[in-house]
Design an enzyme around this catalytic site. Structure first.
Site, short mmCIF file in Angstrom:
data_model
loop_
_atom_site.label_atom_id
_atom_site.label_comp_id
_atom_site.label_asym_id
_atom_site.label_seq_id
_atom_site.Cartn_x
_atom_site.Cartn_y
_atom_site.Cartn_z
N TRP A 75 -27.18 163.26 -73.28
CA TRP A 75 -27.06 162.08 -72.65
C TRP A 75 -26.83 160.97 -73.61
CZ3 TRP A 75 -31.45 157.98 -71.71
CH2 TRP A 75 -31.06 157.23 -70.88
N ASP A 156 -37.46 165.59 -72.25
CA ASP A 156 -36.91 164.44 -71.35
C ASP A 156 -36.69 165.06 -69.94
OD1 ASP A 156 -35.60 162.27 -70.25
OD2 ASP A 156 -33.68 162.11 -71.17
N LYS A 192 -33.85 159.06 -59.99
CA LYS A 192 -32.98 160.30 -59.41
C LYS A 192 -34.04 160.83 -58.25
CE LYS A 192 -30.76 159.94 -63.57
NZ LYS A 192 -31.48 159.47 -64.51
#
Length: 347
Positions: A75, A156, A192
Site C-alpha cells: 500500500w 495491517d 472498508k
C-alpha cells in the site's frame, strides 16, 4: 453547565472502552486466551493510517535499532508512514510478475536474511495492491521463519470480513501467529468493512507476553498518542460497538459482508471465464481466481495499462492493478477484450 457539556464529549486517550473490547474480540476471537488473560494492549486510533503511525512512533522510540520489512509492492502510504516516523525500512520480495502470483521463495529468503529482531509488515488478508495472499501452508512457513529469526510480526488488517466474507477466516493469519505464542502488532481499520471512511475508526493492538507487559505497552502508546492527536473520535467507535454488541445488527453486518465478498468473487469468475473463452493463445488466467479482495494485479505493464485507458477508456493504475469492486458482471466481457488486446498487441 456549557463547559461540562463541552468536556464530557471527549473520549479518554485510549478511546471508547466498548469499542476496544469489541475490536480485539473480532480480531483474535472472544475466547482467545490472550483476551481472557489480559495480554492485549488495544488503543482506538485514527483508522488504519493512524494506527500504523502510532505503532511506528512506538517502534522508533523503543526499538531504535530495528528495521521494518515491507512487501514489494505494498500500500502506497506504508513507506510514507515509516519515513515520517524516521523508522528505517527495506523491502522483501512478494510479487512475481512471471506468474502474476506470490514470490514465496523470495519472500522467505528476504525475511530470513533480515537482521534478527526486525519488524515484518504483513497484510492480514486481501493484500493491497496485488490481491495475492499466502496459502495457509505458506503462512505456517512464514511464521516458522519469523519465529526462528526473533522478528516481530506486524499485521495491517484493513479488510477483515471484506475479503472472504468471513470475519474469522480473514483473521486466521493473525490468529496463527498468536497461537504460536508470538508477540504481535496489529493495526485495524473499519473504513472498508463498515464503510466508516470519514469517521477515521481503527485500532492498534499489541499482543504481549504477560498482562503486566500489556499494561506497560498501553501506557506508552497513550503517551505517544497524547501529543499526536490527543484522543480519538467517538461516533464511529459507538457505531462499531453497537453493531458488534447487538446480535441482530451483527448478523446483518456479517450477511452484508458475505454478499459483498460473494459479488466480487462472482465478478472474478465471470472475468476469468470471459478471458479464457476469448483468448485463443492458451494463456492461463487462473491467477484472477487465486487472488482475493477488491483488487487484482492483471500482469499488464505501464504501456499496456496506458492502452487500456487510451483505446478502451478503462482507467487503472500504471502497475496493472484494477479494482474489481467497481466492476459489474455486464462489463466483464468488455474488460476481457481490452485486457487481451493490451496483453497481446502492446509490448
Amino acid at each position: 453547565m456549557s463547559k461540562l457539556c463541552f468536556f464530557v464529549q471527549y473520549l479518554p486517550i485510549e478511546g471508547l472502552a466498548a469499542f476496544n473490547k469489541a475490536t480485539a474480540e473480532l480480531l483474535f476471537g472472544a475466547d482467545n486466551p490472550v483476551i481472557k488473560q489480559g495480554r492485549v494492549a488495544t488503543l482506538q486510533s485514527l483508522s488504519g493510517t493512524g494506527s500504523l503511525r502510532l505503532a511506528a512512533a512506538f517502534i522508533q522510540r523503543y526499538f531504535p535499532e530495528a528495521k521494518v520489512l515491507i512487501s514489494s509492492p505494498t500500500w502506497g502510504n506504508h513507506k510514507n508512514i515509516f519515513n515520517d516516523a524516521r523508522v528505517p525500512w527495506s523491502e522483501y520480495r512478494y510479487y512475481d510478475p512471471k506468474t502474476v502470483g506470490l514470490d514465496f521463495e523470495g519472500m522467505i529468503a528476504d525475511i530470513q536474511a533480515a537482521p534478527d529482531g526486525s519488524f515484518v509488515l504483513l497484510h492480514g488478508c486481501a493484500h493491497n495492491p496485488t490481491g495475492i495472499d499466502p496459502t495457509p501452508e505458506q503462512w505456517e512457513k512464514i511464521a516458522d521463519v519469523i519465529q526462528e529469526k526473533k522478528h516481530m510480526p506486524f499485521f495491517d488488517v484493513a479488510y477483515q470480513g471484506f475479503a472472504s466474507g468471513s470475519l474469522d477466516e480473514d483473521a486466521s493469519s493473525v490468529r496463527l501467529f498468536v497461537e504460536r505464542g508470538l508477540e504481535v502488532f496489529v493495526a485495524q481499520s473499519y473504513s472498508k468493512n463498515l464503510g466508516l471512511y470519514a469517521e477515521r475508526i481503527g485500532a492498534i493492538n499489541v499482543v504481549c507476553s504477560a498482562p503486566e507487559v500489556a499494561n506497560r505497552v498501553k501506557s506508552q502508546l497513550k503517551r505517544l498518542a497524547r501529543p499526536m492527536y490527543s484522543n480519538p473520535p467517538i461516533h464511529g467507535a459507538r457505531i462499531v460497538a453497537n453493531v458488534v454488541g447487538d446480535p441482530v445488527m451483527f448478523g446483518e453486518w456479517k450477511q452484508e459482508m458475505e454478499e459483498m465478498a460473494g459479488r466480487i468473487k462472482n465478478v472474478r469468475q465471470k472475468l476469468y471465464d470471459s478471458l479464457s473463452a476469448k483468448d485463443k493463445s492458451g494463456k492461463d488466467w487462473s491467477f484472477i481466481l487465486r487472488q482475493i479482495g477488491m483488487f487484482s494485479y492483471t500482469g499488464l505493464n505501464k504501456t499496456q495499462s496506458d492502452n487500456m485507458t487510451d483505446k478502451w477508456h478503462i482507467y487503472m493504475t500504471k502497475d496493472g492493478r484494477i479494482s474489481l469492486a467497481g466492476l459489474s458482471l455486464a462489463k466483464c466481457e468488455y474488460l476481457a477484450d481490452a485486457i487481451i488486446d493490451s496483453f497481446h498487441n502492446i509490448s
